[in-house]
Design a protein around this motif. Structure first.
Motif, short mmCIF file in Angstrom:
data_model
loop_
_atom_site.label_atom_id
_atom_site.label_comp_id
_atom_site.label_asym_id
_atom_site.label_seq_id
_atom_site.Cartn_x
_atom_site.Cartn_y
_atom_site.Cartn_z
N LYS A 1 7.07 -4.92 -6.76
CA LYS A 1 5.61 -4.71 -7.93
C LYS A 1 4.95 -5.76 -7.16
N SER A 2 5.70 -6.69 -6.37
CA SER A 2 4.98 -7.77 -5.74
C SER A 2 4.39 -6.88 -4.39
N ARG A 3 4.88 -6.52 -3.88
CA ARG A 3 4.49 -5.91 -2.80
C ARG A 3 3.80 -4.56 -2.90
N ILE A 4 3.19 -3.94 -4.23
CA ILE A 4 2.83 -2.73 -4.25
C ILE A 4 1.50 -3.58 -4.28
N SER A 5 1.27 -4.35 -4.72
CA SER A 5 0.24 -4.72 -5.44
C SER A 5 -0.49 -5.76 -4.20
N ALA A 6 0.62 -6.81 -3.27
CA ALA A 6 -0.16 -6.73 -2.02
C ALA A 6 -0.98 -5.80 -1.18
N ARG A 7 0.13 -4.50 -1.00
CA ARG A 7 -0.65 -2.92 -0.02
C ARG A 7 -1.82 -2.95 -1.19
N GLN A 8 -1.29 -3.32 -2.15
CA GLN A 8 -3.28 -2.43 -2.59
C GLN A 8 -4.07 -3.47 -2.74
N LYS A 9 -3.86 -4.59 -2.47
CA LYS A 9 -4.99 -5.49 -1.46
C LYS A 9 -5.36 -4.82 -0.47
N SER A 10 -4.24 -4.81 0.32
CA SER A 10 -4.68 -5.08 1.68
C SER A 10 -5.86 -3.35 2.17
N ALA A 11 -5.33 -1.89 1.49
CA ALA A 11 -5.41 -1.10 1.15
C ALA A 11 -6.79 -1.24 0.80
N ASN A 12 -8.21 -1.79 -0.02
CA ASN A 12 -8.30 -1.98 -0.32
C ASN A 12 -9.47 -1.95 0.04
N LYS A 13 -8.79 -3.17 0.80
CA LYS A 13 -10.12 -3.98 2.15
C LYS A 13 -10.38 -2.37 2.78
N LEU A 14 -9.32 -1.83 3.50
CA LEU A 14 -9.83 -0.01 3.96
C LEU A 14 -10.64 0.47 3.12
N LEU A 15 -10.32 0.36 2.04
CA LEU A 15 -11.35 1.76 1.41
C LEU A 15 -12.54 1.46 1.19
N ASP A 16 -13.04 0.17 1.53
CA ASP A 16 -14.32 -0.31 1.41
C ASP A 16 -14.68 0.25 2.83
N LYS A 17 -14.14 0.31 3.95
CA LYS A 17 -14.66 0.79 5.36
C LYS A 17 -14.88 2.43 5.67
N ALA A 18 -14.80 3.00 4.20
CA ALA A 18 -14.69 4.38 4.77
C ALA A 18 -15.64 5.80 5.62
N LEU A 19 -15.70 5.78 6.06
CA LEU A 19 -16.64 6.44 7.35
C LEU A 19 -16.54 8.53 6.62
N LYS A 20 -17.63 8.59 6.92
CA LYS A 20 -17.15 10.72 6.93
C LYS A 20 -16.45 11.13 8.02
N ILE A 21 -15.69 11.93 7.70
CA ILE A 21 -14.87 12.54 8.80
C ILE A 21 -15.30 14.55 8.82
N ARG A 22 -16.06 14.78 10.07
CA ARG A 22 -16.17 16.48 9.77
C ARG A 22 -14.85 17.12 10.72
N LEU A 23 -14.32 17.22 9.52
CA LEU A 23 -13.25 17.97 10.00
C LEU A 23 -12.87 19.26 10.36
N GLY A 24 -12.29 18.75 12.18
CA GLY A 24 -12.71 20.21 13.22
C GLY A 24 -13.97 20.07 13.23
N ARG A 25 -15.06 19.45 14.27
CA ARG A 25 -16.17 18.71 13.81
C ARG A 25 -17.05 19.76 13.18
N GLY A 26 -16.17 20.45 11.68
CA GLY A 26 -17.39 20.59 10.40
C GLY A 26 -16.85 22.12 10.11
N PHE A 27 -16.25 22.44 11.32
CA PHE A 27 -15.73 23.58 11.00
C PHE A 27 -14.41 23.58 9.41
N TYR A 28 -13.36 22.28 9.43
CA TYR A 28 -12.87 22.91 7.90
C TYR A 28 -13.66 21.54 6.94
N GLY A 29 -14.86 21.45 7.37
CA GLY A 29 -15.76 20.39 5.96
C GLY A 29 -15.63 19.24 6.13
#
Length: 366
Positions: free
Chosen positions: A247-275
Motif C-alpha cells: 500500500k505504501s508503494r502504491i501510494s508513492a507510485r500514485q503521487k509520482s504518476a500524478n506529477k506526470l499526469l499534469d504534464k499530459a499533451l495531445k498525441i496524434r496517433l499515426g499522425r492522426g490516422f488513428y485519432g
C-alpha cells in the motif's frame, strides 16, 4: 567448464550473455553440488521453479520435512533461462526427485524417470502443464507421478503433501507433530492463500494487488543456492506486513504518476490516422507506464479524445511508446502493430523514431 551427460568435465566456449546466464542458473557451482551429491549417493533431490514464490515455498516445505527426519536433501532452483539437463540430474544413489511448481518441457520428466531410475514426482497448477504430460498413448514409467491440480497452487499442494506424509510417519512412530511450528503456521498459511489467489488468477482476496506489489522485493532472495538464509526469510514473511508495504508503494507510485499526469499533451496517433489521445513523457519512470496509461485513458475520454493513454520513454537508446485503454471497445494494438509492435487490445507497445514522434506531437505548445 560444464558437465557432460557422461559425467565428465569438458571445456566450452560461451558468448558473454550465455556465460552470465550459466553462472546465474546452471552454474559450475550447481553442477559441482550435483557431482558431490552423486559421490555421496545423496538419496533426495528437489528442483523448484525459479524465480517463483510457489516454487520457493515448496522448497521450504520439502526442506522442513527432510530436516525433521534427518534425511539428506539437495534443493536447487530450476530456471528456463539456463535449465539443467537430464544428464546433470542422473546422480548415483538417487531415490526421490521432486519437481515443484513445474513439470519441465514435454518429455523431460519421462526421460528423467527412465534414466535416473528413481521416484520422480512433479507438482504444478498451470493449465499449460497439462499439455506437457504424457498422452494416453505414451508409455509413462511407473516411477513417475504427476500431481497437477489447477484448483490449488503448487505451494499449497506441496505443503499438504509433506504435512500429510510427516503426520503419517510420526503417527506410526507414536509421535505427534506438524510440518510448521505453532508460531509460524498461521501467518505462513495466510501467505500461501494470497500466493494461491495470484497463481490461480482469482484476485479475490482483500488487498491482493498490494500484497503482490509488496512481495515483489523478496523475488531477488529466492535462490537457495546463493542465498543460504532463504528458508528462514520465507518463514518471516507476514501477509499483513507485505500488504502494508504494498500500500505504501502504491501510494508513492500514485503521487509520482500524478506529477506526470499534469504534464499530459495531445498525441496524434499515426499522425492522426488513428485519432488523438493524451500522452506523457515518462523518462526514468517507465515502471509507472501501466497505471499512468490507464489514468490517461480516462482523462483522454473525458476530453473527448480516444480512450487511450500513451506513455513514452527512452529504453536502451530507443524511444518506446506504451498504449493503454480501459475501454473494452478500443483496440490499442492496431496502432502498435502498424509500427512493428504488438500486444493486446488494452495494452500494447512499440518503438517509434524520434522524428516520427515529433510529427505526432506537432501543434502542442511547448
Amino acid at each position: 567448464m560444464t558437465l557432460s551427460a557422461a559425467g565428465k568435465w569438458r571445456r566450452t566456449t560461451l558468448a558473454p550473455l550465455a556465460l552470465l546466464q550459466s553462472r546465474t542458473f546452471r552454474s559450475d557451482a550447481a553442477l559441482e553440488a550435483l557431482s558431490k551429491a552423486s559421490d555421496e549417493k545423496l538419496p533426495n533431490l528437489l528442483l523448484y521453479n525459479y524465480p517463483s514464490f510457489s516454487g520457493a515455498f515448496s522448497a521450504l516445505f520439502a526442506h522442513l520435512f527432510h530436516s525433521r527426519l534427518n534425511l539428506p536433501l539437495l534443493s536447487l532452483p530450476f530456471s528456463s533461462v539456463e535449465p539443467f539437463r537430464v544428464g546433470d540430474l542422473c546422480i548415483q544413489g538417487l531415490e526421490s526427485c521432486y519437481l515443484v511448481d513445474f513439470v519441465g518441457p514435454r518429455g523431460f520428466a519421462v526421460e528423467l524417470a527412465r534414466r535416473a531410475s528413481c521416484e520422480v514426482i512433479g507438482f504444478d497448477h498451470r493449465k499449460s502443464a497439462l499439455a506437457e504430460l504424457p498422452s494416453n498413448g505414451e508409455d509413462c514409467p511407473e516411477n513417475l507421478t504427476f500431481r497437477v491440480n489447477t484448483e490449488k497452487s503448487s505451494s499449497s499442494a506441496v505443503y499438504d503433501y509433506f504435512s500429510s506424509k510427516l503426520a503419517g510417519i510420526e503417527r506410526d512412530n507414536g509421535m505427534g507433530g506438524r510440518l510448521l511450528e505453532v508460531e509460524d503456521r498461521d501467518h505462513v498459511e495466510m501467505v500461501l492463500k494470497y500466493i494461491e489467489d495470484g497463481d490461480l488468477r482469482r484476485w479475490s482476496l482483500p488487498d491482493i494487488r498490494a500484497f503482490n506489489i509488496g512481495l515483489a522485493e523478496w523475488r531477488s532472495k529466492l535462490n537457495c543456492f546463493t542465498n543460504p538464509y532463504m528458508y528462514e526469510q520465507l518463514l518471516e514473511i507476514s501477509a499483513t506486513d507485505v500488504i502494508l508495504k504494498g500500500k505504501s508503494r502504491i501510494s508513492a507510485r500514485q503521487k509520482s504518476a500524478n506529477k506526470l499526469l499534469d504534464k499530459a499533451l495531445k498525441i496524434r496517433l499515426g499522425r492522426g490516422f488513428y485519432g488523438e489521445c493524451l500522452g506523457v513523457r515518462a523518462d526514468g519512470s517507465s515502471e509507472l507506464s501501466d497505471e499512468i496509461g490507464k489514468q490517461l485513458s480516462l482523462k483522454s475520454a473525458a476530453a473527448g479524445l480516444r480512450p487511450i493513454g500513451a506513455v513514452i520513454f527512452m529504453q536502451r537508446r530507443n524511444l518506446k511508446m506504451c498504449l493503454r485503454s480501459i475501454d473494452t471497445a478500443t483496440d490499442t494494438s492496431e496502432v502498435a502493430k502498424a509500427y512493428g509492435g504488438g500486444g493486446t487490445p488494452s495494452s500494447s507497445s512499440f518503438i517509434i523514431r524520434m522524428d516520427e514522434y515529433n510529427q505526432w506531437i506537432s501543434g502542442n505548445s511547448r
